[in-house]
Structures are given as structure tokens and as C-alpha cells.
Design a protein around this motif. Sequence first.
Motif, mmCIF file in Angstrom:
data_model
loop_
_atom_site.group_PDB
_atom_site.id
_atom_site.type_symbol
_atom_site.label_atom_id
_atom_site.label_comp_id
_atom_site.label_asym_id
_atom_site.label_seq_id
_atom_site.Cartn_x
_atom_site.Cartn_y
_atom_site.Cartn_z
ATOM 1 N N GLY B 212 0.841 -1.185 0.000
ATOM 2 C CA GLY B 212 0.000 0.000 0.000
ATOM 3 C C GLY B 212 0.875 1.234 0.000
ATOM 4 O O GLY B 212 2.000 1.217 0.508
ATOM 5 N N ILE B 213 0.372 2.302 -0.611
ATOM 6 C CA ILE B 213 1.159 3.529 -0.771
ATOM 7 C C ILE B 213 0.409 4.705 -0.171
ATOM 8 O O ILE B 213 -0.792 4.867 -0.391
ATOM 9 N N ASP B 291 0.687 -4.201 4.809
ATOM 10 C CA ASP B 291 -0.458 -4.388 5.707
ATOM 11 C C ASP B 291 -1.163 -3.053 5.906
ATOM 12 O O ASP B 291 -0.552 -2.074 6.354
ATOM 13 N N GLU B 292 -2.455 -3.013 5.570
ATOM 14 C CA GLU B 292 -3.189 -1.748 5.614
ATOM 15 C C GLU B 292 -3.257 -1.163 7.028
ATOM 16 O O GLU B 292 -3.105 0.049 7.213
ATOM 17 N N PRO B 327 -2.882 -1.847 0.307
ATOM 18 C CA PRO B 327 -2.062 -2.977 -0.147
ATOM 19 C C PRO B 327 -2.921 -3.997 -0.889
ATOM 20 O O PRO B 327 -4.125 -4.103 -0.650
ATOM 21 N N VAL B 328 -2.300 -4.724 -1.797
ATOM 22 C CA VAL B 328 -2.974 -5.800 -2.527
ATOM 23 C C VAL B 328 -2.261 -7.107 -2.172
ATOM 24 O O VAL B 328 -1.030 -7.164 -2.182
ATOM 25 N N VAL B 329 -3.049 -8.138 -1.841
ATOM 26 C CA VAL B 329 -2.470 -9.446 -1.528
ATOM 27 C C VAL B 329 -2.855 -10.395 -2.661
ATOM 28 O O VAL B 329 -4.035 -10.563 -2.961
ATOM 29 N N ALA B 364 -5.961 -8.047 -10.008
ATOM 30 C CA ALA B 364 -6.274 -8.883 -8.841
ATOM 31 C C ALA B 364 -7.700 -8.658 -8.357
ATOM 32 O O ALA B 364 -8.247 -9.468 -7.605
ATOM 33 N N ARG B 365 -8.316 -7.520 -8.790
ATOM 34 C CA ARG B 365 -9.718 -7.293 -8.432
ATOM 35 C C ARG B 365 -10.653 -8.233 -9.193
ATOM 36 O O ARG B 365 -11.811 -8.416 -8.812
ATOM 37 N N LEU B 366 -10.154 -8.766 -10.339
ATOM 38 C CA LEU B 366 -11.008 -9.525 -11.250
ATOM 39 C C LEU B 366 -10.808 -11.031 -11.172
ATOM 40 O O LEU B 366 -11.743 -11.793 -11.467
ATOM 41 N N CYS B 367 -9.588 -11.465 -10.855
ATOM 42 C CA CYS B 367 -9.282 -12.891 -10.980
ATOM 43 C C CYS B 367 -8.045 -13.236 -10.164
ATOM 44 O O CYS B 367 -7.307 -12.352 -9.754
ATOM 45 N N PRO B 368 -7.800 -14.533 -9.927
ATOM 46 C CA PRO B 368 -6.559 -14.925 -9.245
ATOM 47 C C PRO B 368 -5.359 -14.402 -10.033
ATOM 48 O O PRO B 368 -5.307 -14.573 -11.261
ATOM 49 N N THR B 369 -4.455 -13.766 -9.331
ATOM 50 C CA THR B 369 -3.374 -13.037 -9.988
ATOM 51 C C THR B 369 -2.039 -13.351 -9.310
ATOM 52 O O THR B 369 -1.992 -13.593 -8.101
#
Lengths: 410, 410
Positions: B212-213, B291-292, B327-329, B364-369
Motif C-alpha cells: 500500500g502507498i 499491511d493496511e 495494499p494488494v495481496v 487482482a480485483r477480477l481474478c486470481p493473480t
Amino acid sequence: MTTTPVIDGIHLHARLAALARVGAIDGGGCARLALTDADKDGRDLVVGWMRAQGLAVTVDAIGNVFAVRAGREDGPPVMTGSHIDTVRTGGRFDGNYGVLAGLEVCRAFDAAGLVTRHPLCVAFFTNEEGARFQPDMMGSLVHAGGLSLQEAYAATDTSGLRLGDELERIGYRGRAAPGTIRPRAFVELHIEQGPVLEEAGRTIGAVTGVQGISWHEFVVSGTAAHAGTTPMRLRHDAGYVAAAAATYVRQLTHDMGGAQVGTVGVSELRPNLINVIANHARFTVDLRNTDEALLRQAEQRTFAAIDSVAQAEGAAVERRRLARFEPVVFDAAMVAHVERVARAHGHDPMRLPSGAGHDAQMMARLCPTAMIFVPSVTGLSHNVAEYTAPADLEAGAAVLLDVLLELAQA
Amino acid sequence: MTTTPVIDGIHLHARLAALARVGAIDGGGCARLALTDADKDGRDLVVGWMRAQGLAVTVDAIGNVFAVRAGREDGPPVMTGSHIDTVRTGGRFDGNYGVLAGLEVCRAFDAAGLVTRHPLCVAFFTNEEGARFQPDMMGSLVHAGGLSLQEAYAATDTSGLRLGDELERIGYRGRAAPGTIRPRAFVELHIEQGPVLEEAGRTIGAVTGVQGISWHEFVVSGTAAHAGTTPMRLRHDAGYVAAAAATYVRQLTHDMGGAQVGTVGVSELRPNLINVIANHARFTVDLRNTDEALLRQAEQRTFAAIDSVAQAEGAAVERRRLARFEPVVFDAAMVAHVERVARAHGHDPMRLPSGAGHDAQMMARLCPTAMIFVPSVTGLSHNVAEYTAPADLEAGAAVLLDVLLELAQA
């Protein structure tokens, strides 16, 4: 028949305003950089006033101007004065006030029909500001024997013009050898250029000396890297070294206390982007103290701290000395004399050191020297908004008169 | 008859070099800012290769390009890809590598006579860098439904040109609605752009997610004053507040440890003179964490510390949010899949988060990435000297091939 000499406040203010019109800039300030046409015009105006008052004017080879009012005896004069050059965006009082107040003392003595035992001399010194040619306080430094004429003439401005040529061009390379007039005593009246008197609610400062100055520039070389992808332990962040240096300087002044001040006024990063660790930082450290041993200690502690943080960061640091002056302590009897006169005028004078450099610190090499300060509103100086209340200007000139009178009659 | 598909390393390097000649700049880098003529030329070159390979090319309304290789079954494809726009002084691998390696996977499948169960799609997304139009990762963000076409079209560059107009001008405003191609899975191969793999001596990174930024700008207003004449206790030093903030950020990353990084990359003082206390400071704080909750904690502690030091200094401080991404996991099974394939190729893969943003975080919002990283020499990126060894580029493409093959056959 003599009467009690008194300062003509109206006349002092009128002359300050007239001199401020030479090189006037927006906002009420002045731009009379040393040895420019504006400086020549200011010099011509003040020299004209000196001659009109019947003073004997001498110009020396560095362009210092001395106006002597004869005493009953020959021999060394009591000298007062300051400078009339300004910085690029200067105020109207810095320097000018001390010179014109000195001329008002002569006028007051004239009006009172008073001839002092020793001659009185009102001087203005060349290039006190150092804004165009370095070093600053040049005219008084040459007068005191601290810099040769050759070195002074060789100074060049940013367009490559030589000081010696510019002095000749504006007609102020005089014939007198610098240092010929060696005074019995020197007193400089000046605005404080700081907030101390105002904060303390005092009108008159009895200046105890001038802080020593240490100026250094530091250049830090680290490694540019991505702010997101570079782990903390792999960073060589030049910006961090600069920040740690500045916080150290502040901590040091707290730890040392007393007269120690320290400032990081310049700080620049490259590439100066939000998401890039800086590979380059340049910053300056300005340290001042009235005590040379303490000033040296402050320097050593600062240098060691910066080296240490740079080493821990894996960054290289280069240090360059930009200026270094030892503290000057004024003659104790002279300081006490200023205090005594100020009290006799109903003031509660405050002893304080000067944080800025002045011609008086060069004259202190030659003779007992003192300075008188009056308040600067909010401490502002080297700024067109520089201001001192008329009543304070008059109060300072009145104290100067009696300080000079006693010295000239002694 | 099928054979085992293998990456043609020579061909991959030749195409990387050919694409790098479009918008080439001194030092071996590229300048193909999004939707410039250079970007159009780069797009035309890559689309030409796609068509020459027999792939079905679709351009959507935000200019994302999708090249589909048919499978035995219809339905959602397995997608790979990245971007081909660059920053103003970019390298030749950032983005381009992932797109061209995807095309090499298709060539390898062709050469092996292999038809996968599911279609394979190689994509490049519009304006990943955000160097000309904001926000960055725009094409993939629009594809994922996080930004409307209208908002994206309305973005303007510094000369006032609208993104929608520029997209039309270069001929890449396609007819397909964004998000039409919703993949079964997405895998992005990318250079690390950081030093972690190189330092650890690893060739393949299995990316666990994207940090995360949090980007904020601070403007401090203090009071300009003379560095010599102003006692420490009367200072309102904007430069000191900036320095204390930067040292606090460093200390915070030490205290929090883990994935927390923090950078003050921009710091500017005014008037920035050696003997004047700064009345103005502007600086930025870049905080990142995987980690958010920890990232929020880092923000709150930083804001509180800066407010506190400014208040103690008698300075005002204004804070402005410049960017904020959670952050994106990445999908755990996908990350494990990358690791497994890398081990099968004889590598010792390293799990690591990405410190930089990537199109994969939108997908990653749409599918396993998942993402695959290869080392960047000295971590350098967004720099013409960006470099990854040819053997590492080939190793990454080979891992991508088998990761995609297994997903496309599943």
C-alpha cells in the motif's frame, strides 16, 4: 557661550529619508550594493553633507570616508560611524543610521558652540555588507590591517568586475593610506537586527562583543533508488543525512545552551522527487558563539556527528569552510561607559552580544571599541520592511552624543 | 505431434532491442510517454508482431490491447501482460519485458504445435506509468472497473491536452468496452525494480502482493529571521520542522520494522540562504506497507509527530494527500504455483512483496493473480541504466511459460 548639545531628531529622520531615496526599491527599502552607481550617489550625498557641515573629509585608498571635526588639541580623534552600502533588498537604517547619527552629533556640537578636547571623526567604511564583493566588513578590515589593498582590489563580483576598478570608476579610490587615522576610541551606533531588545522591552543595548561565526557547506553523496522497492537497510539516503545533521545542530544548541546558536538555512536534495531516495544533498551549517573555545567545540561536535551519520548511512560527505571569524570582545570600560550614559538618559540598558558582524569588530583591533544597539521591530533586517521606531532612533543618537562627548573631553 | 515448448531467448532479446529503438534516448533508455507519437510507434510495432503471430487483436476504448491465442475451448482466457509506455527517462525492460515474454510464450506454443485447453491472452495496458496523465495504472484500473472512461478521458497533461483526444489522435481509442475480456487468471512477469533479489542472489521472485502507498505533501510556515541575531528560543524555523519530520520517518521505520518503508524524497527551503532561518519548507512523505492496518498506523504516527514538532516550533503546517492505495495481496494458490514452477526449473525462488505499483494489482480485483520478478542490477529502474542480465530475462520467461501452460491446461 556653549549650551547643552542635543540631537535634532527631525533633521536625523529627514536625512535618513533622503539617503533612503537613493537606490530606493519597492516596499521602502534600498539597493545600494557596494561600488555601484547607487553607492556612488549615496556617498556623494553624505560627503556633501559632511562638507556642508565644515568637516574635513579624507577618502582612503579602499574608499573609506572620514569626516573630522577639529578639537582643541591635535592627535587621534574619537571616531564613530558605520557603513552606507546595503544588501540587494536592504532596509534604510542598517549602517546608515550610525553614520547619519554621527553627523547629527557634530551638528549638535556646532549648535551648542562646543569644541571638544579631542577631534571627533565620523566615518563610513567601504563594502560592509559583502553582498557584491567578499569578504564583508572589507573597508574596516583593510583599515585595521587585516587585509591588503591588493587582495581587496582583486575581489570580483559575479560579472567579473574587479573591486579596484569599480572603486576607481565611481571616484572613491582616495589617496590616503588605509589606517592613517588611528582613533583613540571607536563607537558604532546600529540597529540590533534581532528581536532581543524588543522582546525584553529595552531601548538601548550595550553590546558586549560580536559572536564568532563558523560557516560550512556540506555535500552528501548517496545512491538514488526507488522509495518503494528499496528496503531500509539497503538505503544510502543523502536526504536523511541532511535531515539528521539539521536536527543534530538544533539538539547541540540545546545541550550547549548559553550564547550558542546554530542554523541550517540551506538544504537542497536531488533529484527531489517524492518516490526517489535522494542521491545528493547540499546543506549549510551556521554556528555562532561569543566564546571561541565553545565555538570550536560546537564545530567539532557537529562535524563528528555529520561524519558519523553519513558513515552509518553509507554516504560520502564533503565539508567546505565558507567563513570563519573568531568572537570579538569589546573593551569592558567602553561597554560600562555606554551603560552609564544610557542610565543617565533614563534607560534600562541591556548587555547583549551582536549576532551579526559589524565594522566595530575590526576597529576593536585598533582601539577601545563599543557599540550601541536600538531595537529592530520583530528583529527584521536585510529586508525592505526593516523598521525602528523614530523615538528609538532619537534615543540611540542621544546616547551616542553623550558617549562621544565624554570620550572627546577626556 | 507436439514437442516441449521452449522460450527462444535470442528472439526475445532481439524484440526487446527493437522496441527499445522506438523513442530511444541517450544511455540506452526509452522515452515513450503514454499516448505520444513514440507510444503510438511502439504500439504499432508490438501490434504488428501480434498480428504476424496470428493472434486476434482487440483494442478497447481506453486503448488497452489484447492479443488472444485460441484454445481448444472457448471461454475466459488465461491472461499475461504488462505495459509498453515508459517514464521520460525510462529503461527498456520495465513493462516491455512482460509483454514481449508473453508473445514468446505464444511463439513457443506455436513452435511446439501446442493448443491449450483455455485461450491465452497477451495484453498491454494504457498509461501504466502515469508520467504524463494521472492516475498511473490507468488502463488496468479502467479494465477492472475502478475508473470510468469519462474520468480517464478527462485527464490532461501539463500542456492541457486531454487523454481522450490523444488516444483518438494516435488511433488507439478502440471499440471494445473495457472489462469485456475477464480472464480466468492473470500473471505478470516484470523486473523487480529493486535490489532485493540481487542482494539475496536469487533469480526468481514469487510476488506476494503490492505494498500500500501513502503519499503526502507538507508545507510548513515559520518566520524568516537572522541566523546570528535570533536566539534559539525565539525561532520559528520551518527548515527545522522539515528536518525533524524526515528523521522521525526514518526512526518510525526502525521502530515498526517488517515491511514498513518511509522516504522524504522532496525537501525545499525558502529563502534557502546560509544566514537566514527558513520561513518556508515543503517536503513529502512516502510511506508503504504490505499491511493496511500498519500503513494507517504509520500515517497516524507520522502526522502526529509532525504536528507536534511544528506546534513546539510555533510554525504552521498544512498536509495534503497526493495518493493513497491500499495494499494488494495476491492469491495464495497462484503465488504457490509460481514458486512450484520456479523450483521445477532449478531455482530457489524468493517470496517478496512489490514496492512499486503494477497492472497486476488492478487485475487482482477480477481474478486470481500473480507476478514473477527477475532481478534488477543494483535495483535501478526508471533510469536509462536499468538492466537485467539476459540469462535472468530468459529464466523469467521460461518460468512464465510453464506457469501459463499449467493454468491454460487446467
